[in-house]
Design a protein around this motif. Structure first.
Motif, PDB file in Angstrom:
ATOM      1  N   LYS A  65      44.638  44.087  31.807  1.00 43.07           N
ATOM      2  CA  LYS A  65      45.134  44.419  30.468  1.00 43.07           C
ATOM      3  C   LYS A  65      44.305  43.712  29.403  1.00 43.07           C
ATOM      4  CE  LYS A  65      49.779  45.332  32.064  1.00 43.07           C
ATOM      5  NZ  LYS A  65      51.191  45.145  31.840  1.00 43.07           N
TER       6      LYS A  65
ATOM      7  N   TYR B 208      44.991  35.493  32.678  1.00 37.10           N
ATOM      8  CA  TYR B 208      46.153  36.251  33.138  1.00 37.10           C
ATOM      9  C   TYR B 208      45.991  37.717  32.753  1.00 37.10           C
ATOM     10  CZ  TYR B 208      50.818  38.046  33.781  1.00 37.10           C
ATOM     11  OH  TYR B 208      51.880  38.824  34.175  1.00 37.10           O
TER      12      TYR B 208
ATOM     13  N   GLN C  48      45.622  41.088  35.312  1.00 40.53           N
ATOM     14  CA  GLN C  48      46.546  42.216  35.261  1.00 40.53           C
ATOM     15  C   GLN C  48      45.845  43.506  34.833  1.00 40.53           C
ATOM     16  OE1 GLN C  48      49.872  41.864  36.243  1.00 40.53           O
ATOM     17  NE2 GLN C  48      49.000  39.907  36.872  1.00 40.53           N
TER      18      GLN C  48
END
Length: 127
Positions: free
Chosen positions: A76, A70, A74
């Protein structure tokens, strides 16, 4: 019968205006004799069903992989992670709050992993 199902969830919440997020990944399931998985949450990204039968998806490895994927999707960086494991040998009768001791016949396990997703650009500027 839904009380005997497993569940996987990935939840996020924005922390700051810079775009940092808190992520919480949870998975739980039921086991026979504390060894054989009966029903667990489906940790697969392309899950057809939220629950899988007879497959152990309540592992730190699978929860961490989903959190990292995830974060990567993103753009990140995942950091400041904390985890919580919980298991129980008490079975609650569905629809009541009455626990029945069934030692190691039917057990419950849950894993939670939380962390902070920081923007990769902001992290590079901090250095």
């Amino acid at each position: 019968m839904t009380s005997l199902a497993g569940c996987f969830s990935l939840e996020t919440a924005e922390l700051t205006k810079s775009g940092d997020e808190n992520v919480l990944v949870t998975n739980y399931g039921w086991y026979l004799f504390n060894v054989f998985p009966v029903a667990t949450g489906n940790a697969a990204e392309d899950a057809f069903s939220p629950t899988v039968l007879f497959r152990n998806d309540v592992t730190m490895d699978k929860v961490q992989q989903r959190a990292q994927r995830y974060a990567d999707s993103q753009g990140k960086k995942l950091g400041d992670m904390a985890y919580h494991n919980m298991s129980s040998v008490m079975f609650n009768i569905p629809g009541t709050d009455f626990p029945v001791p069934l030692p190691y016949v039917l057990t419950f396990r849950e894993i939670q992993l939380s962390g902070v997703l920081k923007n990769a650009v902001a992290r590079e500027e901090e250095r």
